[in-house]
Structure formats: structure tokens, C-alpha cells
Design a protein around this motif. Structure first.
Motif: not given
Length: 412
Positions: A275, A310-312, A322-323, A326-327, A329, A387
């Protein structure tokens, strides 16, 4: 003064503004001021709305500075706003700050309206010349004073920069002249335009290069009227931001988005990376590291770029990770950066969050991938963080659902 006299063109200009919270006076620049109403240091949207109401009354009804000062005092007393201002006493500081807010908004609205009037084809046909008129200030700017009486064709490119106002507190004006009036001044033709050769300096907050013009204050190097009528948002789309309405529908008359731009193979990152690698690629596109910094987008507004995007996090703010992947991306991290740097459109809209309602900034961009598929990228920045939304093979009906609120920028 003349700017106290309301007229429809000035009213129309001010009515199309979008309320935007800002921390500093240069959070918005140039075209962003045409679309955005802000008061430097006012980050609460309800306070921005209060100041907007007071200024709207002044523009529409010509109520004057004293009436605005009363509204200013009421807002400050009610909210406890701590503002920056000059003056030794509280009264002096309030008077100075109220005057800056009032005069800046009145002058820009008045001169935008003047520009629209003076560029009417019938007016231009009869009065093709414009004469610069200095305000007669006791402590004039040297170049503004030197321009007094200067006559140029209305179509001279110099007006792209020197059409007033040309700085904080600038009260200069422009007078339209006919051929007969020009000759009555003892002139057989227009004067030579002053040297307005642009030069570059770094934006002190972002490090990005910006244009400066001799004799014109930083941030005022543009023609407010021309930007309003022919700028980054078509006049027919100059709508203010309506209150939050979850049931609102997209405008069926919106023009289609610009055609997708093709993506290069280098724009796609390989899958399966850590990530942090995707985060680094995104930040490198802005020449930033994890600490991030400020970035001024094409609309003239500033946003914050950094790893935190980018942090969850937990509701309490604890970082979970980190996201960026995700999906799936992560592969499109560079395209997400391009959505900010070179968007098709930028919108602001309300979004309901757990803590209430936040103002969301959305960057829309459609990209044609090397395999022929169309990728839609929507990057959103709000007080709640980052987002990103991606989708494939989107059609106009699907895209319309994301084009809501107030338009801040549209790629030509």
C-alpha cells in the motif's frame, strides 16, 4: 462611492457565488474568487453564510458600509470570532476588517458588472475605447497613478490584467469613450499600452509557479469581469450551492462531460504492490512525501495533499492502516493524482456525515484505458478525509449522478 449603487449586473455576479470556508486570504485565487464567496479566517460554514447574507443585502439594496459594520459586529459578538486586523483598539480593528470585506466584495461585484456593460456589442460599437481612471487616493500606487488618463482600445490585451480593481483597496475605474470623445482629448488614436510583461514567482504556500504582473497586487492579476463571463465555468452554469437535499436530482440540462483522454501505459501501476508504494506514487506526482503539503488546483483553490488522505481511521481518529489498495484502487493511484491535476470538472456539494454535514470537493475525470475500457475517476476531499470512486464503462446517465452541487471548474 460608486460601488454603493446597486445594479443588476453586479447583483447577478454576486448571486452566482458559492459559499466556501477558508483559513487564509490566498486559499482562493483569481477564478476561484469569481465563483467563491469567502471571508479569510472563517472556516465555519454558518458564519460564511451570515457574512454572505450581509453582503448580499449591500449589493442588492446598496445599504452602505455603516449597515454592513452593524452586521459585522453582530456576527463577531455572537460567534466570538477571533480575526486578524489592523488597529490599536477593538473598534479600530473591527472597522478595518469590516471595510476590507465590504470594499473587496463591492468593488469586484461593481467592476464585474461594469465590464459586462462596457462589453455589450452595442456599447462597444459606439464606444470602442476605454480610459483608465485613477481613484484619487491620498496614497496612490505609483503605477496606478501613471495609468490615469491612459486610453486603449477595449480589445487591448492589457485589460486582461489592468482592468480594475488591481489590488486591495484599489478604487480605480474605467470610462468608455467614443471616437469623438477621443479626439476631444487631443488624441488621434489609442495610447501605447504599459509594460505588463508577466513574470513568475513561487506561490509561498505551494511552491507552484504563479504569474505576477507589474503594478498589480498578488492575487489580483486577472480581469474579474472577463473571468466571470468567459472563464472556467460557463455563465449558464453559474449557480450558487443549494442547501442539502438528499432527494435532489441531477440537472437534466447539463452539457456532457468532455471526451475521455487516453491513458498511457505508464499511468497504470502493477497490481500487488505494498500500500505504501501506491501512496508514494500518488504523492510523487505532486512532488511531495508523506508529510504532504498544499496544492492549488486549476480552479484556483487550495487543498491539502498528504499520506493522511489514504489512512483508514477509527471514529476516535486512531490510524488503522492504509486504504490505498481498497477495491483494487492502487493500480490507478497515478490516475487519481491526474484527476486532481487535470480534471474534467470540479464540483462542491453537501454530504451527510456522522458529525453532521460537510462540504465535499469532487474532481471528475474520465480516462480511456489502453485496453479500450473507459475508467471514471472521482476524487473527493472533505473535512472527513479522502474518498475515491472508480468505475468502468460508465454511461452519461450514470455519470450525471455525480455531477451535483455547484460547478467550480470545467475543462474547455
Amino acid at each position: 462611492m460608486a460601488s454603493q449603487l446597486p445594479f443588476q449586473e453586479a447583483i447577478d455576479f454576486f448571486a452566482g457565488k458559492v459559499n466556501l470556508p477558508t483559513k487564509r486570504y490566498d486559499d482562493l485565487r483569481h477564478a476561484a474568487h469569481v465563483r467563491g464567496f469567502s471571508v479569510a479566517g472563517v472556516t465555519r460554514l454558518d458564519m460564511v453564510a451570515d457574512f454572505r447574507t450581509a453582503m448580499d443585502k449591500a449589493v442588492r439594496e446598496g445599504t452602505g458600509l455603516n449597515e454592513f459594520k452593524k452586521s459585522f459586529d453582530e456576527i463577531v459578538d455572537r460567534t466570538g470570532w477571533k480575526f486578524n486586523a489592523r488597529g490599536k483598539t477593538d473598534l479600530e480593528r473591527r472597522s478595518w476588517r469590516a471595510l476590507i470585506i465590504y470594499k473587496t466584495n463591492m468593488r469586484t461585484s461593481y467592476m464585474a458588472g461594469r465590464y459586462k456593460q462596457l462589453t455589450d456589442p452595442d456599447v462597444l460599437k459606439y464606444r470602442p475605447y476605454w480610459r483608465y481612471k485613477h481613484s484619487g487616493a491620498l496614497h496612490p500606487r505609483a503605477l496606478h497613478l501613471s495609468w490615469h488618463g491612459l486610453v486603449l482600445l477595449a480589445t487591448d490585451p492589457a485589460w486582461n490584467y489592468m482592468f480594475p480593481p488591481n489590488g486591495w483597496g484599489c478604487g480605480c475605474d474605467v470610462e468608455a469613450l467614443s471616437e469623438r470623445q477621443l479626439k476631444a482629448l487631443g488624441k488621434n488614436g489609442p495610447d501605447q499600452a504599459p509594460d505588463l510583461t508577466p513574470y513568475e514567482r513561487e506561490d509561498p504556500r505551494t511552491g507552484q509557479m504563479e504569474i505576477r504582473i507589474p503594478g498589480i497586487d498578488r492575487g489580483w492579476e486577472y480581469n474579474v469581469g472577463k473571468e466571470w463571463l468567459n472563464g472556467i465555468v460557463p455563465t449558464e452554469l453559474h449557480q450558487p450551492l443549494a442547501p442539502l437535499d438528499p432527494s435532489s436530482k441531477p440537472d437534466p440540462d447539463l452539457p456532457p462531460l468532455p471526451k475521455p483522454k487516453p491513458a498511457r501505459k505508464d499511468d497504470l501501476l502493477p497490481p500487488g504492490l505494498e500500500p505504501q508504494s501506491y501512496v508514494n506514487a500518488f504523492l510523487n506526482a505532486f512532488q511531495m512525501d508523506d508529510d504532504g503539503g498544499y496544492y492549488r488546483d486549476v480552479s484556483g483553490g487550495i487543498i491539502t495533499i498528504g499520506r493522511s488522505m489514504f489512512e483508514a481511521r477509527t471514529p476516535e481518529g486512531q490510524v488503522l492502516g492504509l486504504k490505498a489498495v481498497k477495491r483494487g484502487r492502487g493500480t490507478y493511484a497515478l490516475l487519481l493524482a491526474e484527476a486532481i491535476k487535470d480534471p474534467d470538472e470540479i464540483w462542491v456539494d453537501w454530504v451527510a456525515v456522522k458529525s453532521g454535514v460537510a462540504l465535499r470537493r469532487a474532481y471528475l475525470k474520465r480516462v480511456l484505458l489502453p485496453d479500450g475500457r473507459a475508467l471514471f475517476v472521482r476524487f473527493e476531499w472533505s473535512s472527513k478525509g479522502w474518498t475515491a470512486v472508480t468505475g468502468f464503462d460508465t454511461d452519461d446517465a450514470y455519470m450525471a449522478n455525480f455531477r451535483k452541487g455547484a460547478l467550480l471548474f470545467r475543462r474547455a
